[in-house]
Design an enzyme around this catalytic site. Structure first.
Site, PDB file in Angstrom:
ATOM      1  N   ASP A   1      -1.551   5.692  -5.443  1.00  0.00           N
ATOM      2  CA  ASP A   1      -1.855   4.857  -4.285  1.00  0.00           C
ATOM      3  C   ASP A   1      -2.237   3.443  -4.706  1.00  0.00           C
ATOM      4  O   ASP A   1      -3.343   3.204  -5.192  1.00  0.00           O
ATOM      5  CB  ASP A   1      -2.996   5.510  -3.494  1.00  0.00           C
ATOM      6  CG  ASP A   1      -3.402   4.708  -2.269  1.00  0.00           C
ATOM      7  OD1 ASP A   1      -2.708   3.739  -1.936  1.00  0.00           O
ATOM      8  OD2 ASP A   1      -4.421   5.067  -1.645  1.00  0.00           O
TER       9      ASP A   1
ATOM     10  N   ASP B   1       0.831  -1.200   0.000  1.00  0.00           N
ATOM     11  CA  ASP B   1       0.000   0.000   0.000  1.00  0.00           C
ATOM     12  C   ASP B   1       0.868   1.253   0.000  1.00  0.00           C
ATOM     13  O   ASP B   1       1.470   1.598   1.016  1.00  0.00           O
ATOM     14  CB  ASP B   1      -0.910  -0.012   1.229  1.00  0.00           C
ATOM     15  CG  ASP B   1      -1.815   1.205   1.307  1.00  0.00           C
ATOM     16  OD1 ASP B   1      -2.052   1.848   0.258  1.00  0.00           O
ATOM     17  OD2 ASP B   1      -2.299   1.531   2.414  1.00  0.00           O
TER      18      ASP B   1
END
Length: 469
Positions: A255, A62
Site C-alpha cells: 500500500d 494510493d
C-alpha cells in the site's frame, strides 16, 4: 514502446528485452520517469489535468484504495480545487459517496469528466471522479496534493464495486496492458521535507531503467487490496520464529498510501524486542518504538550503523520457493527535519496495526514495485534510487525453500470450539441488529445518521490515519 512482462529472471537489466511497438503511440515509459513528487511522510503525487478546459491538480498515488477523488470546493489546506462549473465536459451522476476513516473522512458526489496525464499515457479519457464537497482531517496542513488516486481493485470502490476504477478505465479505453509499476525515491531523505523527492508511476508496463537485477514475483492472494503472503520476518538475519499466519492476520497488503511498515501487534512486539536486542544501543526510550518520541543525534553522526537489517520473506510464484526483500536501517530509521543547529532527529518507520501487515512507503522506497494485475502478481526489484551516501539500502535474494513454513499462511480456518463461539456471537449480533432496526423504525428519518456500513473504511492502514503530521 510496450514492455511485455515475462517470468522472474526474464527481465533482468542488461538482458535482451522483448519490446513491442504501440501503433497508437499511447505509451512512452521514459516520458513517465520522474512524473511523481512528494515524500514518504506526506505521500507521492502525480499531476493530472481534469475537465475542459483542463484544470491541473496534484493527485496522491494510493494502491490501498480504489476511488479517484478530488477537492471540489475551497479548503484551508488545499492550494487549488477542481471547479466543476468551469468544465464543459463534467457530468454529475447524482450519487453521493462517503469514505470515512478512523481519523478523517470525506463526502462528495460522483460524476465523470475527461482527464489527461501530462507525464503519463497519451490521450484524453473519461473517468469516474468523486468531487469532495466536505472533508474532515483528510487534507492536512502542508500537503501539496488536492486529491487521491486509488489504484486498488474495484472491490474497494465506494459506494459500490460497480464504480469503474481509474486504472480499469485506462485499460479499457486506451487498451494498455493491465499492469502498472511504481518507484518512490525518498530513501534517507527527511520524511516531512520539501516534498520534492522524485518518483515514477509507469502506467501500462515496466521501465527497465527503474530497476537493477531481477524482478521477483509473489502471487496476489485476493483482488481487493494487493494482498500477498508473508512467510517470515528476520531481524539481523535471525528469524522471529512466529507462526507464519501471524504475519497475515488478517491480511498482508502492499500500500503506497501508508507511510510506515505496519505490523500486527504480536509481530510488532516481537520485532521491536529483536531490534532492541540486536542494536548497539543499551538504553532506548519506549516512546521511540511507539512513535511518540523522536531520537536525536549530533548531525555529524550516522546512527544507522547501530541498527540491524530487516528481511521480509514472500512466497514465490513457485509455491515451494520464497524470496526475501530486505531493508537497511536507512529506510526504517527515518530523518525528520533538523531541530536546532546541531541535532538531527529520527523517527521509527514501523508501527503496530490492529488488522493488517502493511508494506507501506518505509519498505516501498527501497524497491521498484510492479502491480501485474494481468497475471495476478506483485513484483519487486531493487531500485537504483534506493541509495544513501552512494550505498544501496535495499536487497532482494532468493530462491529459498518453503519447507519450514506452512503450505498456506493465509489460512483462516478455526477449530470446532471456536465455531461454537462464533455461532453464539452471531446469534447475539442478530439480536442486537434486530433491536437496532426496531429503534430505527421509531426514530424520525431526519435524526438518523447519514453513514452506511458500506461507506466506512475500517482498515487502519490508510494514509489519512497514519501519515506523518
Amino acid at each position: 514502446v510496450v514492455l511485455r512482462p515475462g517470468s522472474r529472471g526474464a527481465l533482468s537489466s542488461g538482458s535482451g528485452l522483448a519490446l513491442a511497438s504501440d501503433p497508437g503511440g499511447t505509451l512512452n515509459f521514459l516520458a513517465m520517469v520522474e512524473n511523481l513528487q512528494g515524500d514518504s511522510g506526506r505521500g507521492y503525487y502525480l499531476e493530472i489535468l481534469i475537465g475542459t478546459p483542463p484544470q491541473a491538480l496534484n493527485i496522491l498515488v494510493d494502491t490501498g484504495s480504489s476511488n479517484f477523488a478530488v477537492a471540489g470546493v475551497p479548503d484551508p489546506d488545499v492550494t487549488t480545487y477542481f471547479n466543476t462549473e468551469l468544465s464543459s465536459t463534467y457530468k454529475s451522476q447524482g450519487t453521493d459517496v462517503t469514505v470515512k476513516y478512523s481519523q478523517g473522512s470525506w463526502t462528495g458526489l460522483l460524476g465523470t469528466d475527461v482527464i489527461t496525464i501530462p507525464k503519463g499515457i497519451y490521450g484524453s479519457y473519461t473517468i469516474n471522479i468523486a468531487i469532495i464537497l466536505e472533508s474532515e482531517n483528510f487534507f492536512l496542513p502542508g500537503v501539496k496534493w488536492q486529491g487521491i488516486l486509488g489504484l486498488a481493485y474495484n472491490a474497494l470502490a465506494k459506494p459500490s464495486s460497480s464504480v469503474e476504477t481509474f486504472f480499469d478505465s485506462l485499460v479499457r479505453q486506451a487498451k494498455i496492458p493491465n499492469i502498472f509499476s511504481l518507484q518512490m525515491c525518498g530513501a534517507g531523505l527527511p520524511v516531512s521535507g520539501n516534498g520534492t523527492n522524485g518518483g515514477s508511476l509507469v502506467l501500462g508496463g515496466i521501465e527497465p531503467s527503474l530497476y537493477k537485477g531481477d524482478i521477483w514475483y509473489t502471487p496476489i492472494k485476493e483482488e481487493w487490496y494487493y494482498q500477498v503472503e508473508i512467510l517470515k520476518l528476520e531481524v539481523g538475519g535471525q528469524n522471529l520464529e512466529l507462526d507464519c499466519r501471524e504475519y497475515n492476520a488478517d491480511k498482508a497488503i502492499v500500500d503506497s498510501g501508508t507511510t510506515l511498515l505496519r505490523l500486527p501487534q504480536k509481530v510488532f512486539i516481537a520485532l521491536v524486542q529483536a531490534i532492541a536486542r540486536t542494536s548497539l544501543i543499551q538504553e532506548f526510550s519506549s516512546g521511540f518504538w511507539t512513535g511518540s518520541q523522536l531520537a536525536c543525534w549530533d548531525k555529524t553522526e550516522r546512527p544507522w550503523s547501530l541498527f540491524p537489517k530487516l528481511s521480509i520473506y514472500l512466497r514465490d510464484e513457485n509455491s515451494s520457493r520464497s524470496f526475501r526483500i530486505s531493508i537497511l536501517p536507512q529506510l526504517y530509521i527515518q530523518p525528520i527535519l533538523g531541530l536546532g543547529e546541531n541535532l538531527q532527529c529520527y523517527r521509527f518507520g514501523i508501527s503496530s496495526s490492529s488488522n493488517a501487515l502493511v508494506i507501506g512507503a518505509t519498505v516501498m522506497e527501497g524497491f521498484y514495485v510492479i502491480f501485474d494485475r494481468a497475471q495476478r502478481r506483485v513484483g519487486f526489484a531493487v531500485s537504483p534510487c534506493a541509495e544513501v551516501d552512494g550505498s544501496p539500502v535495499s536487497e532482494i535474494e532468493g530462491p529459498f525453500t518453503t519447507a519450514d513454513v506452512a503450505s498456506n499462511c493465509v489460512d483462516s480456518s478455526v477449530s470446532f470450539n471456536e465455531l461454537w463461539i462464533v455461532s453464539y456471537a452471531l446469534m447475539s449480533m442478530c439480536g442486537i441488529i434486530l433491536l437496532v432496526l426496531i429503534i430505527r423504525l421509531l426514530i424520525p428519518p431526519r435524526c438518523q445518521h447519514g453513514y452506511t456500513d458500506n461507506d466506512v473504511v475500517n482498515d487502519e492502514s490508510s494514509l489519512v490515519r497514519h501519515r506523518w503530521k
